[in-house]
Design a protein around this motif. Structure first.
Motif, PDB file in Angstrom:
ATOM      1  N   GLY A   1       0.815  -1.216   0.000  1.00  0.00           N
ATOM      2  CA  GLY A   1       0.000   0.000   0.000  1.00  0.00           C
ATOM      3  C   GLY A   1       0.844   1.260   0.000  1.00  0.00           C
ATOM      4  N   TRP A   2       1.869   1.291   0.871  1.00  0.00           N
ATOM      5  CA  TRP A   2       2.686   2.506   0.958  1.00  0.00           C
ATOM      6  C   TRP A   2       3.480   2.730  -0.312  1.00  0.00           C
ATOM      7  CZ3 TRP A   2       0.380   5.121   4.138  1.00  0.00           C
ATOM      8  CH2 TRP A   2      -0.021   4.650   5.376  1.00  0.00           C
TER       9      TRP A   2
ATOM     10  N   ILE B   1       2.776   1.887  -3.382  1.00  0.00           N
ATOM     11  CA  ILE B   1       1.935   2.414  -4.448  1.00  0.00           C
ATOM     12  C   ILE B   1       1.567   3.866  -4.194  1.00  0.00           C
ATOM     13  CG2 ILE B   1      -0.353   2.261  -5.441  1.00  0.00           C
ATOM     14  CD1 ILE B   1      -0.142  -0.702  -5.040  1.00  0.00           C
ATOM     15  N   GLY B   2       1.168   4.127  -2.941  1.00  0.00           N
ATOM     16  CA  GLY B   2       0.784   5.494  -2.603  1.00  0.00           C
ATOM     17  C   GLY B   2       1.920   6.462  -2.900  1.00  0.00           C
TER      18      GLY B   2
ATOM     19  N   ARG C   1       4.539   6.046  -4.848  1.00  0.00           N
ATOM     20  CA  ARG C   1       4.853   6.095  -6.277  1.00  0.00           C
ATOM     21  C   ARG C   1       3.909   7.061  -6.978  1.00  0.00           C
ATOM     22  NH1 ARG C   1       1.696   4.772 -10.858  1.00  0.00           N
ATOM     23  NH2 ARG C   1       3.109   4.469 -12.612  1.00  0.00           N
ATOM     24  N   ASN C   2       2.617   6.949  -6.691  1.00  0.00           N
ATOM     25  CA  ASN C   2       1.661   7.837  -7.342  1.00  0.00           C
ATOM     26  C   ASN C   2       1.864   9.289  -6.921  1.00  0.00           C
ATOM     27  OD1 ASN C   2       0.578   5.650  -8.618  1.00  0.00           O
ATOM     28  ND2 ASN C   2      -1.095   5.393  -7.155  1.00  0.00           N
TER      29      ASN C   2
ATOM     30  N   THR D   1      -4.496   2.093   1.503  1.00  0.00           N
ATOM     31  CA  THR D   1      -3.982   3.227   2.261  1.00  0.00           C
ATOM     32  C   THR D   1      -3.396   4.284   1.348  1.00  0.00           C
ATOM     33  OG1 THR D   1      -2.011   1.932   2.457  1.00  0.00           O
ATOM     34  CG2 THR D   1      -3.487   1.970   4.332  1.00  0.00           C
ATOM     35  N   GLY D   2      -2.599   3.847   0.421  1.00  0.00           N
ATOM     36  CA  GLY D   2      -1.953   4.800  -0.463  1.00  0.00           C
ATOM     37  C   GLY D   2      -2.966   5.633  -1.201  1.00  0.00           C
ATOM     38  N   GLN D   3      -3.937   4.959  -1.742  1.00  0.00           N
ATOM     39  CA  GLN D   3      -4.935   5.678  -2.513  1.00  0.00           C
ATOM     40  C   GLN D   3      -5.706   6.642  -1.634  1.00  0.00           C
ATOM     41  OE1 GLN D   3      -4.269   2.596  -2.863  1.00  0.00           O
ATOM     42  NE2 GLN D   3      -4.332   1.951  -4.974  1.00  0.00           N
TER      43      GLN D   3
ATOM     44  N   SER E   1      -4.755   8.323   0.852  1.00  0.00           N
ATOM     45  CA  SER E   1      -4.056   9.565   1.101  1.00  0.00           C
ATOM     46  C   SER E   1      -3.963  10.375  -0.184  1.00  0.00           C
ATOM     47  CB  SER E   1      -2.663   9.269   1.638  1.00  0.00           C
ATOM     48  OG  SER E   1      -1.928   8.573   0.669  1.00  0.00           O
ATOM     49  N   ARG E   2      -3.940   9.676  -1.304  1.00  0.00           N
ATOM     50  CA  ARG E   2      -3.829  10.424  -2.546  1.00  0.00           C
ATOM     51  C   ARG E   2      -5.130  11.141  -2.853  1.00  0.00           C
ATOM     52  NH1 ARG E   2      -4.475   8.782  -7.516  1.00  0.00           N
ATOM     53  NH2 ARG E   2      -4.859   6.714  -6.752  1.00  0.00           N
TER      54      ARG E   2
END
Lengths: 330, 324
Positions: free
Chosen positions: A206-207, A209-210, A212-213, B4-6, B8-9
């Protein structure tokens, strides 16, 4: 900054209040009468059962009106008294929980921190670098879409069952007693590795990918182009991009905490790791709602504290909040 | 569990600058029909060339088809006992049997149905609540915003799993049969997973509210909800759609977790429940991998497909992100 923290603190107080109220309601809303359950397990004579009902109702403080039970709960809470467990009757809930908490924390804290750091680093490296991106991105998506318990099951199966490298269950060898001996610590680490790895991997995906984007967004923003136009080296541009991309990731960390805790709980169940997760399962199975209540209280308080720490870190990292961020944006 | 990443994005309040440009790039749909048609063609052009979208979408579609038609291809029902015990996949039992002689294939396809139901319903409800709260907070501002923001933060911080366990425990024992159990589960998931969506919508609305075209709409005497529906929402439609996709995937994961702890609907089958059974009946020690591999692969493929699809869509709507 003061105003910012005052608002945050107020928010946490309200949250704490709501959460404790929900928590208080758990044993009362759950199906089945816990006292009856306890007595039926003892298989007492009918006359004895009657006396016991009276005794336990009093022992659990259920003989006073509901509003008073609620106030009593708060009062007891501030004394650190969470009542007694039904599953392991005379033992206080607090004692049982304190036994389990270290195991859960030993899994959670390293998994959260390491996956956050490693994921961010790898994600930042992968952005806009074709080869690395093409491997990290699919891997990251697969990992972050994996249910925690399934990854745990697969790891346990591959490394525990088939290869037999790692143990399948428990937190230490059954032949040992918890102690600060060299033997115990190695056994503990040995049992700790697989559950930790499954938590770490899902978080890592998850981290990565986050990050990277986010880095791609930052590299495409005006200030990056401006820096490049000025002839700044690519490394410098990436460094600034990384710093800016870090902020939403930290916010994301606060958002993700609840999910990671849930993940740790199910991972513990897979490995029968003696932490809070396994305890939740046995308290549900034994209809021990007072224990369940206590565990949730611990989790809620833990998540609140962790959120608060993230808030503080955010202020320290983001210069804008240091200067004085408008409260409305929090 | 969640992306999670998404999350926050999509939570852009920390980057006012780039989020502004995103909102602009995201949906510049002008009313003129000719332009609309060209935009649509342009969208298709990029959509079909975006490998991420194509891969993600086709994965999800394949599993959706399995979920729809799979149950029709088998004579077994998920809870039916009596088959051979712990048998490896064969022509009789395509994915083998469990240690109590249940057909894994049948469990898998029915479980997949349940997952899609929970995802669509739970994600949908979360998106609706998130939009209601987000639009209201962002559009009204002031005290309304403060109160809603507080509410959002409270729900955000309370560990939702705790909440879900309580509610789930209350309802499963009430013994609602089959599908309606999953409906209830989906509703609870929706009711607790909306906060980050609300925050994202609120931040986007904020950036649009002060634009000229919104002022024009106000001057023309439209009601608030008309302005939101006609002027603001269309300008972030792509954003809202992507939000729904993420919520969809998240709901599936939460549902699987709940079922895994044994708090899902009883007397029904889901992917999480399959994993739960497999662990309880020590499939790990017996080595009956066909029992626990399929449900995990199913969840992973659907959720992963949704996430990948989301990134693909993002690249299509936002030209800046396209691979050069």
């Amino acid at each position: 900054v003061k105003r910012y923290f005052a608002r945050k603190l107020l928010m946490y107080l309200v949250t704490f209040f709501v959460a404790v109220t929900i928590d208080w309601a758990i044993p009362r809303l759950m199906p089945g009468d816990p006292v009856q359950g306890l007595i039926s397990r003892m298989q007492a004579q009918p006359e004895a059962a009657e006396a016991l009902t009276g005794y336990y109702t009093q022992a659990f403080g259920l003989d006073v009106p509901v509003w008073k039970q609620y106030l009593n709960f708060w009062a007891a809470l501030f004394h650190g008294d969470l009542g007694r467990s039904i599953w392991q009757f005379p033992r206080p809930v607090t004692e049982l929980i304190l036994e389990a908490v270290p195991y859960t924390l030993a899994l959670l804290i390293p998994a959260i921190l390491l996956s956050f750091l490693a994921g961010n680093k790898v994600g930042a490296l992968a952005a806009r670098r074709r080869v690395l991106d093409n491997t990290v991105l699919p891997l990251g998506y697969v990992l972050t879409a994996t249910p925690y318990m399934w990854l745990a099951i697969v790891l346990a199966y591959v490394f525990g069952s088939i290869a037999g490298i790692f143990p399948l269950s428990g937190a230490y060898s059954y032949a040992l007693q918890p102690a600060w001996s060299w033997e115990f610590v190695t056994s503990f680490l040995y049992h700790w590795f697989l559950p930790f790895a499954s938590l770490f991997l899902v978080g890592f995906g998850g981290w990565a990918i986050g990050m990277r984007n986010m880095i791609i967004y930052e590299l495409e923003s005006d200030y990056s182009h401006y820096l490049e136009a000025l002839g700044a080296p690519r490394r410098l541009v990436r460094k600034y991009a990384y710093r800016n991309a870090m902020l939403p990731q930290i916010t994301g960390l606060a958002l993700a905490l609840g999910a990671v805790v849930a993940g740790a709980l199910v991972t513990e169940v897979v490995f029968t790791y003696p932490g809070l997760g396994s305890m939740i399962l046995s308290s549900i199975q034994n209809r021990d709602y007072f224990l369940l209540q206590g565990i949730f209280l611990f989790i809620i308080v833990g998540v609140l504290i962790a959120n608060f720490i993230v808030d503080i870190v955010y202020v320290l990292v983001d210069p804008r909040t240091r200067i004085g961020m408008q409260g409305g944006q929090t | 569990m969640t992306a999670t990443g998404q999350d926050s994005r999509l939570d852009p309040q920390t980057r006012p600058g780039s989020d502004e440009s995103r909102a602009l790039a995201a949906g510049v749909t002008e009313p003129s029909p000719a332009r609309g048609a060209r935009e649509r063609r342009e969208f298709l052009y990029f959509a079909l060339r975006n490998t991420k979208l194509v891969i993600g979408l086709s994965t999800v579609l394949v599993f959706l088809l399995i979920a729809i038609f799979g149950p029709m291809l088998t004579d077994y029902t998920p809870l039916q006992f009596g088959g051979p015990v712990s048998e490896a996949p064969s022509s009789q039992h395509w994915l083998g049997t469990t240690s109590s002689g249940q057909d894994v294939y049948s469990q898998f396809v029915h479980g997949l149905r349940a997952s899609f139901l929970v995802g669509a319903l739970g994600g949908g409800l979360a998106a609706v609540i998130g939009m209601l709260v987000g639009f209201t907070a962002g559009f009204r501002g002031g005290v309304v915003d403060e109160v809603l923001n507080m509410l959002t933060n409270v729900v955000l911080v309370i560990p939702t799993l705790a909440l879900l366990i309580v509610i789930a425990g209350m309802t499963t024992s009430a013994g609602r049969p089959g599908v309606s159990g999953f409906t209830m589960e989906a509703l609870f998931i929706g009711a607790t997973s909306w906060p980050w969506a609300a925050r994202a919508v609120r931040a986007q609305t904020f950036s649009l509210v002060s634009r000229d075209f919104v002022d024009m709409a106000r001057l023309s005497g439209k009601s608030s909800w008309q302005i939101i529906a006609k002027e603001i929402a269309p300008n972030m439609s792509s954003y809202l759609f992507m939000m729904f996709i993420l919520l969809f995937g998240g709901a599936i994961l939460i549902g699987a977790t709940l079922d895994f702890i044994g708090l899902g609907p009883s007397n029904a089958m889901s992917l999480g429940l399959m994993l739960n059974n497999a662990v309880l009946w020590s499939a790990l020690l017996l080595g009956t991998w066909w029992w626990f591999i399929p449900p995990g692969v199913g969840i992973m493929a659907v959720v992963g497909g949704l996430y990948v699809m989301n990134v693909g869509l993002d690249e299509i709507f936002n030209p800046k992100l396209r691979e050069m």
